[in-house]
Design a protein around this motif. Structure first.
Motif, PDB file in Angstrom:
ATOM      1  N   ILE A   1       0.051  -5.564  -9.328  1.00 51.23           N
ATOM      2  CA  ILE A   1       0.940  -6.430  -8.536  1.00 51.23           C
ATOM      3  C   ILE A   1       0.399  -6.689  -7.136  1.00 51.23           C
ATOM      4  O   ILE A   1       0.269  -7.850  -6.723  1.00 51.23           O
ATOM      5  N   PRO A   2       0.048  -5.648  -6.339  1.00 50.95           N
ATOM      6  CA  PRO A   2      -0.527  -5.949  -5.017  1.00 50.95           C
ATOM      7  C   PRO A   2      -1.868  -6.676  -5.083  1.00 50.95           C
ATOM      8  O   PRO A   2      -2.196  -7.459  -4.182  1.00 50.95           O
ATOM      9  N   LEU A   3      -2.630  -6.446  -6.150  1.00 53.04           N
ATOM     10  CA  LEU A   3      -3.912  -7.143  -6.290  1.00 53.04           C
ATOM     11  C   LEU A   3      -3.690  -8.633  -6.558  1.00 53.04           C
ATOM     12  O   LEU A   3      -4.359  -9.488  -5.959  1.00 53.04           O
TER      13      LEU A   3
ATOM     14  N   MET B   1       0.837  -1.201   0.000  1.00 53.16           N
ATOM     15  CA  MET B   1       0.000   0.000   0.000  1.00 53.16           C
ATOM     16  C   MET B   1       0.876   1.258   0.000  1.00 53.16           C
ATOM     17  O   MET B   1       0.546   2.265  -0.629  1.00 53.16           O
ATOM     18  N   MET B   2       2.010   1.196   0.700  1.00 56.67           N
ATOM     19  CA  MET B   2       2.953   2.314   0.659  1.00 56.67           C
ATOM     20  C   MET B   2       3.590   2.428  -0.728  1.00 56.67           C
ATOM     21  O   MET B   2       3.872   3.532  -1.209  1.00 56.67           O
ATOM     22  N   TYR B   3       3.791   1.283  -1.343  1.00 57.26           N
ATOM     23  CA  TYR B   3       4.262   1.228  -2.736  1.00 57.26           C
ATOM     24  C   TYR B   3       3.267   1.926  -3.665  1.00 57.26           C
ATOM     25  O   TYR B   3       3.665   2.674  -4.568  1.00 57.26           O
ATOM     26  N   ILE B   4       1.975   1.738  -3.426  1.00 58.89           N
ATOM     27  CA  ILE B   4       0.960   2.436  -4.226  1.00 58.89           C
ATOM     28  C   ILE B   4       1.085   3.939  -4.021  1.00 58.89           C
ATOM     29  O   ILE B   4       0.917   4.731  -4.951  1.00 58.89           O
ATOM     30  N   GLY B   5       1.398   4.347  -2.774  1.00 55.79           N
ATOM     31  CA  GLY B   5       1.626   5.764  -2.512  1.00 55.79           C
ATOM     32  C   GLY B   5       2.790   6.307  -3.336  1.00 55.79           C
ATOM     33  O   GLY B   5       2.717   7.407  -3.897  1.00 55.79           O
ATOM     34  N   VAL B   6       3.874   5.541  -3.426  1.00 55.34           N
ATOM     35  CA  VAL B   6       5.058   5.977  -4.176  1.00 55.34           C
ATOM     36  C   VAL B   6       4.770   6.064  -5.669  1.00 55.34           C
ATOM     37  O   VAL B   6       5.090   7.073  -6.321  1.00 55.34           O
TER      38      VAL B   6
ATOM     39  N   VAL C   1      -9.512  -4.396  -0.481  1.00 55.32           N
ATOM     40  CA  VAL C   1     -10.223  -3.263   0.118  1.00 55.32           C
ATOM     41  C   VAL C   1      -9.321  -2.033   0.170  1.00 55.32           C
ATOM     42  O   VAL C   1      -9.712  -0.943  -0.270  1.00 55.32           O
ATOM     43  N   THR C   2      -8.111  -2.197   0.697  1.00 53.98           N
ATOM     44  CA  THR C   2      -7.230  -1.047   0.877  1.00 53.98           C
ATOM     45  C   THR C   2      -6.743  -0.477  -0.455  1.00 53.98           C
ATOM     46  O   THR C   2      -6.608   0.746  -0.595  1.00 53.98           O
ATOM     47  N   THR C   3      -6.491  -1.347  -1.423  1.00 56.68           N
ATOM     48  CA  THR C   3      -6.081  -0.865  -2.749  1.00 56.68           C
ATOM     49  C   THR C   3      -7.183  -0.014  -3.363  1.00 56.68           C
ATOM     50  O   THR C   3      -6.925   1.073  -3.917  1.00 56.68           O
ATOM     51  N   THR C   4      -8.423  -0.483  -3.254  1.00 59.41           N
ATOM     52  CA  THR C   4      -9.567   0.259  -3.787  1.00 59.41           C
ATOM     53  C   THR C   4      -9.691   1.624  -3.119  1.00 59.41           C
ATOM     54  O   THR C   4      -9.892   2.649  -3.793  1.00 59.41           O
ATOM     55  N   ILE C   5      -9.571   1.662  -1.801  1.00 61.98           N
ATOM     56  CA  ILE C   5      -9.704   2.932  -1.063  1.00 61.98           C
ATOM     57  C   ILE C   5      -8.612   3.914  -1.477  1.00 61.98           C
ATOM     58  O   ILE C   5      -8.887   5.100  -1.743  1.00 61.98           O
TER      59      ILE C   5
ATOM     60  N   PHE D   1     -11.224  -1.035 -11.644  1.00 65.00           N
ATOM     61  CA  PHE D   1     -12.309  -1.703 -10.919  1.00 65.00           C
ATOM     62  C   PHE D   1     -12.725  -2.991 -11.630  1.00 65.00           C
ATOM     63  O   PHE D   1     -12.970  -4.016 -10.987  1.00 65.00           O
ATOM     64  N   ILE D   2     -12.790  -2.952 -12.949  1.00 67.61           N
ATOM     65  CA  ILE D   2     -13.140  -4.150 -13.727  1.00 67.61           C
ATOM     66  C   ILE D   2     -12.065  -5.229 -13.539  1.00 67.61           C
ATOM     67  O   ILE D   2     -12.369  -6.418 -13.337  1.00 67.61           O
ATOM     68  N   ILE D   3     -10.817  -4.804 -13.610  1.00 66.02           N
ATOM     69  CA  ILE D   3      -9.707  -5.744 -13.402  1.00 66.02           C
ATOM     70  C   ILE D   3      -9.762  -6.321 -11.996  1.00 66.02           C
ATOM     71  O   ILE D   3      -9.559  -7.530 -11.786  1.00 66.02           O
ATOM     72  N   LEU D   4     -10.044  -5.465 -11.015  1.00 64.30           N
ATOM     73  CA  LEU D   4     -10.112  -5.897  -9.616  1.00 64.30           C
ATOM     74  C   LEU D   4     -11.168  -6.980  -9.420  1.00 64.30           C
ATOM     75  O   LEU D   4     -10.924  -7.970  -8.713  1.00 64.30           O
ATOM     76  N   ILE D   5     -12.333  -6.805 -10.034  1.00 67.24           N
ATOM     77  CA  ILE D   5     -13.411  -7.796  -9.910  1.00 67.24           C
ATOM     78  C   ILE D   5     -12.946  -9.147 -10.454  1.00 67.24           C
ATOM     79  O   ILE D   5     -13.200 -10.204  -9.848  1.00 67.24           O
TER      80      ILE D   5
END
Length: 455
Positions: free
Chosen positions: A232-234, A206-211, A247-251, A274-278
């Protein structure tokens, strides 16, 4: 002649050293020479790192992230503590005026004093107290150390940011190989981070997503590359059964696209993700059909009813009543806790806290909130959370004034801390806190530079 004499004296000292070590090895029947050589290497390495401050920071980040995997060979916890001590030494021996954040430093000192107050009545040992202070408040050393890298530049900050991203990408592929073997359980699918670190790894992701969001906001990363890296995190969440990752990636992505980088492209991007996430979540359910968040009965059991291990262990949201009943005996303990280090876990007997020995079956140390509540009580818990709310306020103000990519990263990292508070003990993990406070220090250094330019 003088140089020859000096060289002879040095050689004499070397001969005396090795003869003494060899004699001790024979006398004690231990390979003292091995330990002595190791000690010499450590001393030389320490001096080298103290002279190369940027390298010391990078080593600190690397070791703290992989300290769980490092524990296969040597206790990673104590290696990180040693790196923190080197940083502290570097701060103290610096000839320059020490730069620090007064508000956070005062807040930490007040919190620490309240944390150790119960020890007046409950007692503890000096080793337990010292190691617990480093674990709980060692981040302030990282923060002040990074703030005092006076020659620090945006280029060096970018290098550390990219290395952090690459560390996690490489670790992801190692985790994929572990999953493909079919012999690793969920908590074991952690790449090089060690057993039971899946929750910490997703926290770091999640910190990686921040970067990478900061890179995208800075236009150093294309939208396609950004979406590819977000996958990658998904995918990791799916293969390692880390449900919270979805959940956290979506938020985080909603915060980034809806509130920070809001435009029509952002809405399209979010729809695609969102489509990929599903689809990835469907893949996750096919791997672990008994862990579907869409199942209301499972969700209620997972969040409220489920215990972890033996009977009597706590859950993420039902910890207060059990701790009040089993551990605390009066109102004062509920407010101030049992004291810093009283619940300290360790493989070494002399570093085991009294509560850890007696109440480890409750698994309070698996989660940040109950761990803080046990040792620090309600007041200490609130103060400690306040320490981590402060950088969020910093970063929001920074973004409002300067709209910098670094503030985007800091905002998303700070939100990550809040999201994971009830989930695991990540806020007390060396990797998490070292990475987080390094980037908050970057933010403060950037603020100093911006203010200088505006003067």
């Amino acid at each position: 002649m003088k140089n020859i004499l000096q060289r002879s004296v040095v050689e004499l000292y070397i001969y005396i050293f090795f003869i003494s070590i060899s004699f001790l090895a024979i006398l004690l029947k231990y390979d003292i020479l091995l330990f002595a050589n190791l000690g010499i290497i450590v001393v030389i390495g320490s001096i080298f790192l103290l002279k190369n401050k940027h390298l010391l920071l990078l080593v600190g980040i690397t070791v703290s992230i992989f300290q769980g995997g490092l524990s296969t060979f040597i206790s990673g916890t104590y290696v990180v503590c040693y790196i923190y001590i080197l940083m502290l030494i570097a701060i103290l021996i610096s000839r320059n005026k020490i730069r620090f954040d007064k508000f956070i430093l005062v807040l930490c000192i007040v919190t620490l004093l309240l944390n150790i107050t119960p020890l007046i009545f409950n007692g503890t040992s000096i080793p337990i107290l010292l190691i617990s202070i480093l674990k709980r408040f060692g981040f302030i050393i990282v923060y002040i150390y990074t703030l005092n890298l006076l020659s620090f530049s945006n280029k060096k900050q970018d290098v550390i940011s990219k290395l952090f991203v690459w560390f996690l990408i490489i670790n992801f592929f190692v985790a994929v190989i572990q999953f493909s073997k079919g012999t690793y359980l969920q908590d074991s699918i952690t790449g090089l981070l060690g057993y039971g670190m899946s929750g910490i790894l997703i926290y770091l992701f999640m910190m990686y997503i921040g970067v990478i969001s900061g890179f995208h906001y800075k236009k150093k990363l294309s939208l396609f590359s950004f979406i590819l890296l977000v996958l990658i995190p998904l995918v990791y969440s799916a293969i390692a059964e880390v449900k919270v990752g979805f959940v956290t990636t979506t938020i985080l992505l909603m915060i980034y696209f809806f509130f920070i980088n809001r435009n029509y492209k952002s809405f399209i991007s979010l729809a695609i993700i969102f489509i990929i996430l599903i689809n990835i979540y469907s893949l996750f359910v096919s791997f672990y059909p008994n862990h579907d968040f869409a199942n209301k009965a499972f969700l209620e059991k997972y969040l409220v009813e489920q215990d972890y291990g033996a009977d009597g262990s706590i859950n993420r949201f039902n910890f207060a009543d059990k701790i009040d009943t089993i551990i605390f005996s009066n109102q004062t303990e509920r407010f101030l806790g049992m004291g810093l280090g009283s619940g300290n876990p360790s493989e070494i007997d002399m570093l085991k806290g009294n509560l850890f020995v007696e109440f480890d079956y409750m698994k309070y140390r698996w989660f940040t909130l109950p761990y803080l509540y046990v040792e620090s009580g309600l007041i200490g818990l609130i103060l400690y959370i306040s320490i981590y709310l402060t950088p969020l306020i910093y970063s929001l103000k920074h973004f409002k004034k300067w709209k910098s990519p670094l503030s985007v990263t800091a905002i998303l990292m700070s939100v990550t801390n809040l999201m994971f508070l009830p989930y695991n003990s990540g806020l007390l993990d060396f990797g998490v806190i070292t990475v987080f406070w390094t980037f908050i220090a970057f933010l403060k250094l950037e603020e100093i530079e911006f203010r200088k330019k505006n003067e």
